[in-house]
Structures are given as C-alpha cells and as structure tokens.
Design a protein around this motif. Structure first.
Motif, PDB file in Angstrom:
ATOM      1  N   LEU A   1      94.998  19.805   5.066  1.00 54.79           N
ATOM      2  CA  LEU A   1      95.368  20.703   6.196  1.00 54.79           C
ATOM      3  C   LEU A   1      97.068  20.463   6.242  1.00 54.79           C
ATOM      4  O   LEU A   1      97.552  21.611   6.825  1.00 54.79           O
ATOM      5  N   GLN A   2      97.594  19.343   5.982  1.00 50.33           N
ATOM      6  CA  GLN A   2      99.043  19.411   5.949  1.00 50.33           C
ATOM      7  C   GLN A   2      99.745  20.306   4.785  1.00 50.33           C
ATOM      8  O   GLN A   2     100.719  21.251   5.036  1.00 50.33           O
ATOM      9  N   GLN A   3      98.769  20.443   3.722  1.00 51.77           N
ATOM     10  CA  GLN A   3      99.530  21.330   2.618  1.00 51.77           C
ATOM     11  C   GLN A   3      99.377  22.561   3.475  1.00 51.77           C
ATOM     12  O   GLN A   3     100.217  23.731   3.167  1.00 51.77           O
ATOM     13  N   PHE A   4      98.169  23.300   4.121  1.00 47.38           N
ATOM     14  CA  PHE A   4      98.233  24.478   4.616  1.00 47.38           C
ATOM     15  C   PHE A   4      99.165  24.921   5.473  1.00 47.38           C
ATOM     16  O   PHE A   4      99.598  25.867   5.495  1.00 47.38           O
ATOM     17  N   ALA A   5      99.354  23.837   6.417  1.00 50.30           N
ATOM     18  CA  ALA A   5     100.256  23.964   7.474  1.00 50.30           C
ATOM     19  C   ALA A   5     101.702  24.259   6.804  1.00 50.30           C
ATOM     20  O   ALA A   5     102.448  25.113   7.367  1.00 50.30           O
ATOM     21  N   ALA A   6     101.874  23.491   5.868  1.00 51.97           N
ATOM     22  CA  ALA A   6     103.330  23.453   5.345  1.00 51.97           C
ATOM     23  C   ALA A   6     103.351  24.936   4.451  1.00 51.97           C
ATOM     24  O   ALA A   6     104.423  25.507   4.432  1.00 51.97           O
ATOM     25  N   GLU A   7     102.439  25.481   4.119  1.00 51.58           N
ATOM     26  CA  GLU A   7     102.319  26.625   3.199  1.00 51.58           C
ATOM     27  C   GLU A   7     102.443  27.856   4.150  1.00 51.58           C
ATOM     28  O   GLU A   7     103.212  28.790   3.664  1.00 51.58           O
ATOM     29  N   PHE A   8     101.924  27.994   5.191  1.00 50.78           N
ATOM     30  CA  PHE A   8     101.850  29.040   6.028  1.00 50.78           C
ATOM     31  C   PHE A   8     102.740  29.051   7.086  1.00 50.78           C
ATOM     32  O   PHE A   8     102.719  29.735   8.248  1.00 50.78           O
ATOM     33  N   TYR A   9     103.551  28.166   7.033  1.00 48.36           N
ATOM     34  CA  TYR A   9     104.617  27.819   8.256  1.00 48.36           C
ATOM     35  C   TYR A   9     105.679  28.942   8.130  1.00 48.36           C
ATOM     36  O   TYR A   9     106.225  29.256   6.824  1.00 48.36           O
ATOM     37  N   ALA A  10     105.972  29.717   9.068  1.00 46.99           N
ATOM     38  CA  ALA A  10     106.909  30.868   9.202  1.00 46.99           C
ATOM     39  C   ALA A  10     107.857  30.491  10.187  1.00 46.99           C
ATOM     40  O   ALA A  10     107.640  30.498  11.489  1.00 46.99           O
ATOM     41  N   PRO A  11     109.204  30.562   9.830  1.00 46.07           N
ATOM     42  CA  PRO A  11     110.227  30.136  10.806  1.00 46.07           C
ATOM     43  C   PRO A  11     110.537  31.541  11.818  1.00 46.07           C
ATOM     44  O   PRO A  11     110.151  32.456  11.301  1.00 46.07           O
ATOM     45  N   GLN A  12     110.856  31.169  12.814  1.00 45.78           N
ATOM     46  CA  GLN A  12     110.996  32.230  13.949  1.00 45.78           C
ATOM     47  C   GLN A  12     112.114  33.150  13.411  1.00 45.78           C
ATOM     48  O   GLN A  12     113.208  32.397  12.873  1.00 45.78           O
ATOM     49  N   ARG A  13     111.978  34.223  13.416  1.00 46.46           N
ATOM     50  CA  ARG A  13     113.168  35.452  13.124  1.00 46.46           C
ATOM     51  C   ARG A  13     113.389  36.269  14.208  1.00 46.46           C
ATOM     52  O   ARG A  13     112.357  36.721  15.193  1.00 46.46           O
ATOM     53  N   GLY A  14     114.513  37.040  14.314  1.00 47.53           N
ATOM     54  CA  GLY A  14     115.130  37.831  15.291  1.00 47.53           C
ATOM     55  C   GLY A  14     114.221  39.118  15.095  1.00 47.53           C
ATOM     56  O   GLY A  14     113.626  39.654  13.945  1.00 47.53           O
ATOM     57  N   TRP A  15     114.493  39.977  16.068  1.00 44.80           N
ATOM     58  CA  TRP A  15     113.808  41.343  16.166  1.00 44.80           C
ATOM     59  C   TRP A  15     113.976  42.346  15.082  1.00 44.80           C
ATOM     60  O   TRP A  15     113.279  43.162  14.721  1.00 44.80           O
ATOM     61  N   PHE A  16     115.418  42.203  14.687  1.00 47.15           N
ATOM     62  CA  PHE A  16     115.861  43.009  13.774  1.00 47.15           C
ATOM     63  C   PHE A  16     115.158  42.653  12.051  1.00 47.15           C
ATOM     64  O   PHE A  16     114.949  43.760  11.649  1.00 47.15           O
ATOM     65  N   ASP A  17     114.952  41.456  12.064  1.00 50.03           N
ATOM     66  CA  ASP A  17     114.292  41.085  10.727  1.00 50.03           C
ATOM     67  C   ASP A  17     112.860  41.554  10.806  1.00 50.03           C
ATOM     68  O   ASP A  17     112.158  41.833   9.823  1.00 50.03           O
ATOM     69  N   ARG A  18     112.271  41.375  11.939  1.00 48.24           N
ATOM     70  CA  ARG A  18     110.901  41.478  12.000  1.00 48.24           C
ATOM     71  C   ARG A  18     110.750  43.273  11.794  1.00 48.24           C
ATOM     72  O   ARG A  18     109.958  43.657  11.165  1.00 48.24           O
ATOM     73  N   LEU A  19     111.693  44.075  12.448  1.00 45.23           N
ATOM     74  CA  LEU A  19     111.695  45.390  12.441  1.00 45.23           C
ATOM     75  C   LEU A  19     112.041  46.068  10.805  1.00 45.23           C
ATOM     76  O   LEU A  19     111.199  46.663  10.268  1.00 45.23           O
ATOM     77  N   MET A  20     112.779  45.181  10.204  1.00 42.95           N
ATOM     78  CA  MET A  20     113.205  45.579   8.792  1.00 42.95           C
ATOM     79  C   MET A  20     111.691  45.434   7.888  1.00 42.95           C
ATOM     80  O   MET A  20     111.452  45.940   6.725  1.00 42.95           O
ATOM     81  N   ASP A  21     111.145  43.995   8.098  1.00 45.01           N
ATOM     82  CA  ASP A  21     110.165  43.897   7.552  1.00 45.01           C
ATOM     83  C   ASP A  21     108.737  44.974   7.715  1.00 45.01           C
ATOM     84  O   ASP A  21     108.203  45.376   6.817  1.00 45.01           O
ATOM     85  N   ALA A  22     108.757  45.284   8.990  1.00 42.26           N
ATOM     86  CA  ALA A  22     107.661  46.146   9.244  1.00 42.26           C
ATOM     87  C   ALA A  22     108.044  47.448   8.504  1.00 42.26           C
ATOM     88  O   ALA A  22     107.193  48.097   7.840  1.00 42.26           O
ATOM     89  N   LEU A  23     109.347  47.860   8.527  1.00 47.94           N
ATOM     90  CA  LEU A  23     109.732  49.165   7.806  1.00 47.94           C
ATOM     91  C   LEU A  23     109.582  49.097   6.255  1.00 47.94           C
ATOM     92  O   LEU A  23     109.302  49.874   5.697  1.00 47.94           O
ATOM     93  N   ASN A  24     109.722  48.113   5.629  1.00 49.96           N
ATOM     94  CA  ASN A  24     109.731  47.715   4.175  1.00 49.96           C
ATOM     95  C   ASN A  24     108.122  47.565   3.852  1.00 49.96           C
ATOM     96  O   ASN A  24     107.723  47.905   2.789  1.00 49.96           O
ATOM     97  N   ARG A  25     107.228  47.460   4.815  1.00 52.01           N
ATOM     98  CA  ARG A  25     105.841  47.563   4.568  1.00 52.01           C
ATOM     99  C   ARG A  25     105.253  48.646   4.669  1.00 52.01           C
ATOM    100  O   ARG A  25     103.956  49.077   4.275  1.00 52.01           O
ATOM    101  N   VAL A  26     105.836  49.929   5.097  1.00 56.70           N
ATOM    102  CA  VAL A  26     105.283  51.261   5.357  1.00 56.70           C
ATOM    103  C   VAL A  26     105.289  52.103   4.116  1.00 56.70           C
ATOM    104  O   VAL A  26     104.312  52.534   3.763  1.00 56.70           O
ATOM    105  N   PRO A  27     106.183  52.286   2.946  1.00 60.94           N
ATOM    106  CA  PRO A  27     106.243  52.978   2.130  1.00 60.94           C
ATOM    107  C   PRO A  27     104.669  53.002   1.019  1.00 60.94           C
ATOM    108  O   PRO A  27     104.080  54.153   0.705  1.00 60.94           O
ATOM    109  N   ARG A  28     104.301  51.758   0.784  1.00 57.38           N
ATOM    110  CA  ARG A  28     103.197  51.790   0.017  1.00 57.38           C
ATOM    111  C   ARG A  28     101.904  52.414   0.536  1.00 57.38           C
ATOM    112  O   ARG A  28     101.158  53.030  -0.068  1.00 57.38           O
ATOM    113  N   PRO A  29     101.578  51.817   1.587  1.00 56.30           N
ATOM    114  CA  PRO A  29     100.381  52.271   2.368  1.00 56.30           C
ATOM    115  C   PRO A  29     100.551  53.983   2.599  1.00 56.30           C
ATOM    116  O   PRO A  29      99.440  54.817   2.482  1.00 56.30           O
ATOM    117  N   ALA A  30     101.924  54.370   2.812  1.00 54.88           N
ATOM    118  CA  ALA A  30     102.048  55.926   3.120  1.00 54.88           C
ATOM    119  C   ALA A  30     101.955  56.744   2.041  1.00 54.88           C
ATOM    120  O   ALA A  30     101.088  57.682   2.288  1.00 54.88           O
TER     121      ALA A  30
END
Length: 174
Positions: free
Chosen positions: A45-74
């Motif tokens: 459980l500790q290994q899984f928790a460390a593996e899936f830990y995601a630090p909090q990021r700003g709205w711009f970083d989340r927006l850019m990540d969302a835009l980077n996920r668009v081309p392949r499915p599109a």
C-alpha cells in the motif's frame, strides 16, 4: 518433583519450546504469519501511494495537460468519423477526398513532419520524465524495513547467492 522438572527441561529446554519449534517446521506460527502478511500488505500500500502521488499543480499546467491529451484521440476518432461519413453520404465524402487529392505533395511532407515531431517530442519528454522520476526514486533513502515479529530485529533483504537456511543453521550451532 525433580524428575518432572528434568522431563520438562528436556522437552522445553533452557527457555526454548522444543515442541513449538518442531511444530513450526511443519506448520507456520499463525501469529507470526499474520504479522508478515500485514507487513507485506502495508508495504504494498505504501508503494502504491508513493507511485500514484500527484503533486498539486496550477490551472495553467492542468489546461496544458488537457490540451496535450487531445490530438491522439481526435485523430483516431476523426479517422473513424471518415469511415462513417463515407457510408452515410458517399457524395459528400468523395468531394472531400477530391479536395485532399489537390493538396500539393510538399504540404503533405510538412504535415508529416509536424505530426512526427509532435509525437516524437512528446515521446522523448515522457521518457525523460520517467527517467528523472526513476533517478529521484532511487536517490531517496529506503524506508525503514519492517522488523521480524519474533525477534524485533530488522529484516534484511536476501542476497541472490546466499543460503539463508544454511546461515541460520550456522548461527545456531554452538
């Protein structure tokens, strides 16, 4: 009275329980096995928790990540949409394909280069990010190893060429 004490000391030894030690050869100690199972479950459980830990990021970083996920499915859904449109309205589809046939070849090369560089750069960036995280993970100090419930001493990871049973037997010999 002395005879009974001698029999008990013969069976149970000097602080050792020969009967329990003999039985544990054939059947593991349930309490110790439960503790080992708990330690293993907690470590996973500790290994899984460390593996899936995601630090909090700003709205711009989340927006850019969302835009980077668009081309392949599109591109995948767009290709499937072309097949559907060819079956639904063949005249509309053929008019679009005639338009694509009129695109000059250098423009196709440019489109291919842009798409290749986009996916190649993304692949390289993700690979480097993975390597960086791996190096950071390897540089972190190892968490405290769980202790063996019977002795309270820290467990050691087995060496690949070590024979744990032989080493244990050598330690017990007088």
């Amino acid at each position: 009275m002395g005879l009974i004490e001698q029999v008990f000391s013969l069976v149970f030894g000097s602080g050792r329980n020969v009967v329990r030690d003999t039985v544990e050869v054939f059947r593991p100690n349930a309490e110790a096995q439960s503790r080992r199972d708990h330690d293993q479950y907690s470590a996973s459980l500790q290994q899984f928790a460390a593996e899936f830990y995601a630090p909090q990021r700003g709205w711009f970083d989340r927006l850019m990540d969302a835009l980077n996920r668009v081309p392949r499915p599109a591109m995948a859904l767009g290709t499937l949409g072309l097949f559907v449109s060819a079956m639904v309205d063949p005249d509309w589809f053929s008019a679009r394909m005639v338009g694509l046939a009129l695109v000059p070849e250098p423009l196709w090369w440019l489109l291919g280069a842009i798409v290749s560089f986009y996916f190649g750069a993304r692949h390289q960036a993700k690979g480097q990010e993975f390597q960086r995280e791996l190096v950071e993970h390897m540089a972190r100090p190892a968490p405290d190893r769980p202790s063996r419930p019977e002795t309270g001493t820290p467990t050691q990871e087995p060496q690949p060429d070590a024979n744990a049973a032989l080493e244990d037997w050598m330690r017990q010999r007088p």
